[in-house]
Motif scaffolding. Structure first.
Motif, short mmCIF file in Angstrom:
data_model
loop_
_atom_site.label_atom_id
_atom_site.label_comp_id
_atom_site.label_asym_id
_atom_site.label_seq_id
_atom_site.Cartn_x
_atom_site.Cartn_y
_atom_site.Cartn_z
N ILE A 119 0.69 -1.15 -0.15
CA ILE A 119 -0.09 -0.05 -0.07
C ILE A 119 0.91 1.06 0.17
O ILE A 119 0.60 2.35 -0.63
N ASP A 120 1.83 1.23 0.88
CA ASP A 120 2.76 2.31 0.77
C ASP A 120 3.30 2.69 -0.55
O ASP A 120 3.56 3.96 -1.02
N ARG A 121 3.85 1.54 -1.15
CA ARG A 121 4.53 1.87 -2.53
C ARG A 121 3.41 2.47 -3.31
O ARG A 121 3.80 3.44 -4.32
N LEU A 122 2.31 2.01 -3.51
CA LEU A 122 1.25 2.35 -4.33
C LEU A 122 0.86 3.89 -4.07
O LEU A 122 0.72 4.73 -5.06
N VAL A 123 0.56 4.11 -2.75
CA VAL A 123 0.28 5.65 -2.55
C VAL A 123 1.30 6.68 -2.87
O VAL A 123 1.12 7.41 -3.24
N GLU A 124 2.67 6.19 -2.48
CA GLU A 124 3.72 6.98 -2.71
C GLU A 124 3.91 7.22 -4.24
O GLU A 124 4.03 8.24 -4.83
N SER A 125 3.56 6.22 -5.13
CA SER A 125 3.69 6.30 -6.65
C SER A 125 2.43 7.15 -7.32
O SER A 125 2.93 7.82 -8.22
N ILE A 126 1.48 7.20 -6.61
CA ILE A 126 0.28 8.16 -7.06
C ILE A 126 0.33 9.58 -6.54
O ILE A 126 -0.41 10.36 -7.20
N THR A 127 0.81 9.88 -5.47
CA THR A 127 0.71 11.10 -4.84
C THR A 127 1.85 11.96 -5.14
O THR A 127 1.81 13.05 -5.27
N VAL A 128 3.06 11.30 -4.94
CA VAL A 128 4.42 12.17 -5.04
C VAL A 128 4.44 12.98 -6.44
O VAL A 128 4.85 14.31 -6.35
#
Length: 237
Positions: free
Chosen positions: A50-59
């Motif tokens: 989840i962390d990797r996904l959220v980082e990839s879409i918000t950063v």
């Protein structure tokens, strides 16, 4: 023929909807990606994934120069993630000075206390930005308020719930500095003699009236014009 005032009011309402609607459009896109990812993982993704996904879409949004969004991410329903009872997958933008002191801020992960036994732990499910959208099932604007969790400044938090089937899995959201919203809207509001943007609780977001400070409750019988953005209205007079 529309009057000049009618045109000025429409311009203000359009500016408000562009400002808040644009952010909600990004949040909705992130929510769609998160829900799809959870569906692909049978409703039980890990914290790391989840962390990797959220980082990839918000950063990418947080990396844009002059971006209105200064923090964004996903906050999980307690017990949803199999390897963490509580979890915030939240990133802070380079314009967010929270916790950096005199250093230049960079895009970074919010380090929130997730151990309920810790004295610094905070149950986020009691906070408005979680409580209201998870109760109503709709998007919500919280604030202005001083956010001691993510910004230490007057902030607006925009959130909407995310689901796996009928199950609430968390909220997706973004933080905005009130000062940035003021800069985006005041030029339009000044076309009216007295104009104030309020949230659903009647709390002032921005106003052309110096006697209506940010965060105060507006008690007036002035004309209220709802905007397409849920929970935000323009008050005249």
């Amino acid at each position: 023929m529309p009057t000049t005032l009618d045109a000025a009011v429409r311009e203000c309402v359009d500016a408000i909807d562009r400002t808040f609607g644009g952010v909600f459009a990004r949040i909705d896109a992130w929510r769609t990606l998160i829900e799809a990812y959870v569906d692909q993982h049978d409703g039980a993704p890990t914290v790391d994934s989840i962390d990797r996904l959220v980082e990839s879409i918000t950063v990418p949004e947080l990396s844009v120069d002059g971006a209105l969004v200064i923090g964004a991410g996903f906050v999980a329903t307690p017990g949803f993630l199999p390897d963490a009872e509580w979890h915030l997958a939240w990133w802070l933008g380079h314009s967010n000075t929270f916790g950096v002191g005199s250093a230049d801020p960079a895009i970074r992960r919010l380090l929130a206390e997730e151990n309920p036994e810790s004295e610094s732990f905070r149950d986020y499910t009691t906070l408005e930005w979680w409580r209201v959208p998870t109760t109503t099932g709709a998007r919500h604007v919280t604030g202005p308020y001083v956010d001691y969790l993510c910004t230490d400044d007057y902030t607006l938090t925009l959130t909407m719930p995310a689901y796996h089937g009928d199950r609430l899995i968390g909220v997706v959201g973004a933080d905005l500095y009130v000062n940035d919203v003021e800069r985006a809207l005041l030029a339009h509001l000044r076309g009216l003699e007295a104009a104030t943007v309020v949230n659903a609780s009647g709390r002032v977001v921005v106003s052309t009236d110096p006697h209506r400070p940010t965060g105060s409750l507006l008690r007036t019988s002035g004309e209220r014009i709802p905007c397409a953005t849920v929970g935000v209205a323009l008050v005249l007079g």
